[in-house]
Design an enzyme around this catalytic site. Structure first.
Site, PDB file in Angstrom:
ATOM      1  N   GLY A  19     -12.136   2.521   0.608  1.00  0.00           N
ATOM      2  CA  GLY A  19     -11.147   3.552   0.897  1.00  0.00           C
ATOM      3  C   GLY A  19      -9.897   3.419   0.066  1.00  0.00           C
ATOM      4  N   ASP A  20      -9.293   2.244   0.039  1.00  0.00           N
ATOM      5  CA  ASP A  20      -8.025   2.073  -0.659  1.00  0.00           C
ATOM      6  C   ASP A  20      -8.178   2.180  -2.168  1.00  0.00           C
ATOM      7  OD1 ASP A  20      -6.163   1.885   1.365  1.00  0.00           O
ATOM      8  OD2 ASP A  20      -6.450  -0.251   1.649  1.00  0.00           O
ATOM      9  N   SER A  21      -9.212   1.580  -2.718  1.00  0.00           N
ATOM     10  CA  SER A  21      -9.359   1.628  -4.169  1.00  0.00           C
ATOM     11  C   SER A  21      -9.682   3.044  -4.646  1.00  0.00           C
ATOM     12  CB  SER A  21     -10.442   0.647  -4.636  1.00  0.00           C
ATOM     13  OG  SER A  21     -11.694   0.949  -4.043  1.00  0.00           O
ATOM     14  N   GLY A  25      -6.437   4.919  -4.441  1.00  0.00           N
ATOM     15  CA  GLY A  25      -5.547   4.463  -5.510  1.00  0.00           C
ATOM     16  C   GLY A  25      -5.928   5.037  -6.862  1.00  0.00           C
TER      17      GLY A  25
END
Length: 365
Positions: A289-291, A294
């Site tokens: 999710g975060d990568s 980002g």
């Protein structure tokens, strides 16, 4: 926390949530600052008041399918909004038009306001000369900064010794040897500024005047409380590019909510696609999710650098949930049009049973 306290919490939570719908439970928890969210499937997305507000789905005419609801880009651009103007092309659809137009003259764009600086320490890369101020923490925002730095930008992370970045606390021997932080923040410069103090804010404003991009993934309302919303940033530097990463984006009926990467996947319709037949949705890891968010933010930050042609900056409003909804592709259409069935044998598509309410859905690729 002891095992007894965990058990007591689980029992109390189960009692509280038993008679609540998923939206009601999430609303009550979010009002208390608790990042609890419902697990949506793709059909829920088309009915989402947040997506309707932001215009995430647009109707596009497809040469085979007819009118179809397409997800748009997962960010809003303040000055030059992106939109879908045509459906995905059919095979060799434009061959004749392209070949017939090869003799047409092509006029290169004219640079109206040169921006890029000659850096003191050239790093190379397409973003050499771009300076980024990073007001970020944990993963999604720092990962965007990491990608921009690897493309040659000078990325400056604003921290304070009194309250270091959270990822510096995970593992390692001290705040400078935390493996998670080191893996996410290579090539990043760090400056100690307490922006809650008047002197620290003054120095930050001096830094922004000499920078091109400000990127943040702070909680909703945090930049406004610090006097750093887009309007105020343009008072510091009129052509600044401000990139904001929020769970739902910066506006809409759910824009005030907050959460982390597993929340993004649950809301985006991605979590139910991960799991075993007959079992609960397992969701995705924090890393995915975060990568992914980002990376989308880094791309969105680069898009407005065409200001050399226009002389204007803009506000880039990145929605983490929209980013992950963009990743589930044709599942959105299939769930929206009719109940989704899945194969009994996960390696064979010869027999379809069940529907998406009882079974973990799969998507043909």
């Amino acid at each position: 926390m002891t095992a007894q306290k965990v058990t007591a919490f689980q029992q109390g939570f189960a009692t509280w949530v038993r008679d609540l719908g998923k939206e009601q439970a999430a609303d009550q928890a979010q009002s208390l600052g608790v990042p609890l969210v419902p697990v949506n499937d793709a059909a829920d997305l088309h009915d989402s008041p947040q997506y309707r507000h932001r215009g995430f789905f647009q109707t596009v005419r497809h040469p085979v399918l007819g009118d179809a609801a397409y997800p748009t880009v997962p960010y809003l651009l303040g000055e030059f909004p992106a939109e879908i103007t045509s459906a995905a092309t059919t095979f060799v659809q434009h061959t004749a038009a392209i070949l017939d137009g090869l003799d047409s003259p092509h006029t290169p764009p004219v640079v109206r306001a040169p921006q890029l600086k000659a850096p003191k320490n050239p790093r190379g890369g397409p973003l050499e000369g771009v300076r980024v101020v990073e007001l970020t923490k944990v993963w999604a925002g720092p990962y965007a900064g990491k990608l921009l730095a690897m493309l040659g930008a000078e990325v400056i992370k604003v921290e304070t010794a009194a309250l270091p970045e959270e990822m510096r606390a995970y593992g390692g021997t001290d705040i400078n040897h935390a493996p998670f932080f080191l893996s996410i923040n290579p090539e990043i410069l760090s400056v100690d500024l307490d922006i809650k103090s008047a002197p620290g804010m003054a120095r930050l404003r001096e830094l922004i005047v000499r920078s091109d991009i400000v990127i943040n993934n702070l909680r909703p309302g945090a930049m406004e409380r610090q006097g750093l919303d887009y309007r105020q940033l343009t008072e510091i530097r009129p052509d600044i590019i401000s990139v904001s990463i929020k769970m739902w984006g910066n506006d809409g009926p759910l824009g005030h909510q907050t959460g982390y990467a597993p929340c993004f996947a649950a809301l985006a319709g991605l979590a139910p696609l991960v799991g075993y037949p007959g079992g609960p949705p397992l969701g995705t890891s924090m890393r995915y999710g975060d990568s992914t968010v980002g990376a989308a933010a880094a791309y969105a930050a680069v898009a407005p650098l065409h200001r050399e042609l226009t002389g204007t900056g803009q506000f880039v409003d990145v929605s983490a949930v929209e980013t992950l909804s963009s990743m589930i592709g044709d599942c959105q259409r299939r769930w929206y049009r009719k109940p989704l069935t899945m194969p009994r044998d996960p390696y064979s598509h010869s027999e379809l049973i069940g529907d998406h309410r009882q079974k973990r859905p799969t998507c043909d690729r």
